[in-house]
Design a protein around this motif. Structure first.
Motif, short mmCIF file in Angstrom:
data_model
loop_
_atom_site.label_atom_id
_atom_site.label_comp_id
_atom_site.label_asym_id
_atom_site.label_seq_id
_atom_site.Cartn_x
_atom_site.Cartn_y
_atom_site.Cartn_z
N GLY A 1 34.65 26.76 21.03
CA GLY A 1 33.49 26.20 21.72
C GLY A 1 32.22 26.33 20.89
N SER A 2 31.27 25.50 21.22
CA SER A 2 30.01 25.51 20.45
C SER A 2 29.03 26.52 21.02
N PRO A 3 28.21 27.12 20.15
CA PRO A 3 27.16 28.02 20.65
C PRO A 3 26.21 27.30 21.61
N GLY A 4 25.97 26.01 21.39
CA GLY A 4 25.07 25.27 22.26
C GLY A 4 25.58 25.19 23.68
N VAL B 1 27.70 41.79 15.35
CA VAL B 1 26.96 42.25 16.52
C VAL B 1 25.83 43.19 16.11
N LEU B 2 26.14 44.18 15.28
CA LEU B 2 25.13 45.16 14.89
C LEU B 2 24.02 44.56 14.04
N VAL C 1 35.00 34.70 14.61
CA VAL C 1 34.27 33.46 14.87
C VAL C 1 33.80 33.42 16.32
N ALA C 2 34.64 33.87 17.24
CA ALA C 2 34.27 33.88 18.65
C ALA C 2 33.04 34.76 18.88
N VAL C 3 32.99 35.90 18.22
CA VAL C 3 31.84 36.81 18.37
C VAL C 3 30.59 36.19 17.73
N ALA C 4 30.76 35.48 16.64
CA ALA C 4 29.62 34.77 16.04
C ALA C 4 29.06 33.74 17.03
N THR C 5 29.95 33.07 17.75
CA THR C 5 29.53 32.10 18.76
C THR C 5 28.74 32.79 19.87
#
Length: 198
Positions: free
Chosen positions: A46-49, A142-143, A83-87
């Motif tokens: 999924g997109s961050p937007g 995250v950090l 990648v999911a956490v970056a999103t």
């Protein structure tokens, strides 16, 4: 308090969801890939937007991320754990909700310890495989995100629904097969490791 739980249907997420649902002060929304999630969303694709729009609509005070994968190749583990956490981080940066992020990490981020030694919380992480690397990369995202965030590294969780690919899941499956076959014993190796169980 409004809480958004990511990965509510996973091994750890189910226990976290039960605990949050038992608190009358918590209004819980579960986001995940399964049909039984309140909102279906694939963090890895999924997109961050799109996630930002959802965060702005729900306006949680806390986002708990239990989502991820424990098995698969390096590519899948990276997609679902990093990648999911970056999103999630990017969506929280864009959102006006100001939620605190609680990221669930794991012991694999530290890698194997030397025989006879223990792993302290401030040990230098040296993951020994793709799973640990993908989880450590998520922790670093995250950090370094600048968000109000904390990472909880969970060691050796065990209970109903323990994933079959985990050491304890493999042990439970071996015991089940031995009992079904009527074996009176089970030969195990590598019992020298000491663990703290949650």
């Amino acid at each position: 308090m409004r809480v958004l739980l990511l990965g509510a249907n996973g091994f750890l997420g189910r226990f976290v969801a039960d605990r949050l649902l038992a608190d009358p002060a918590v209004h819980l929304t579960a986001l995940g890939r399964g049909d039984d999630a309140d909102v279906r969303f694939d963090l890895a694709g999924g997109s961050p937007g799109a996630l930002t729009r959802f965060l702005d609509a729900v306006h949680p005070g806390v986002v708990v991320n239990c989502a991820g994968a424990t098995r698969g190749g390096a590519r899948d583990l990276t997609r679902h754990n990093t990648v999911a956490v970056a999103t999630v981080c990017e969506a929280l940066r864009r959102s006006g909700c100001g939620a605190r992020l609680v990221q669930v990490g794991c012991a694999s981020e530290y890698g194997p310890s030397q025989p006879g030694s223990s792993t302290a919380e401030d040990a230098v992480p040296r993951p020994g495989g793709p799973y640990g690397v993908s989880k450590l990369a998520a922790t670093e995202l995250v950090l370094g995100s600048g968000l109000d965030a904390v990472v909880l590294r969970v060691f050796s969780p065990v209970g109903p629904g323990t994933p079959a690919g985990s050491p304890l899941g493999r042990l439970a499956e071996a015991m089940r097969r031995a009992m079904q076959a009527g074996k009176g014993g089970l030969k195990l190796s590598g019992l020298g490791a000491q663990r703290d169980f949650v």
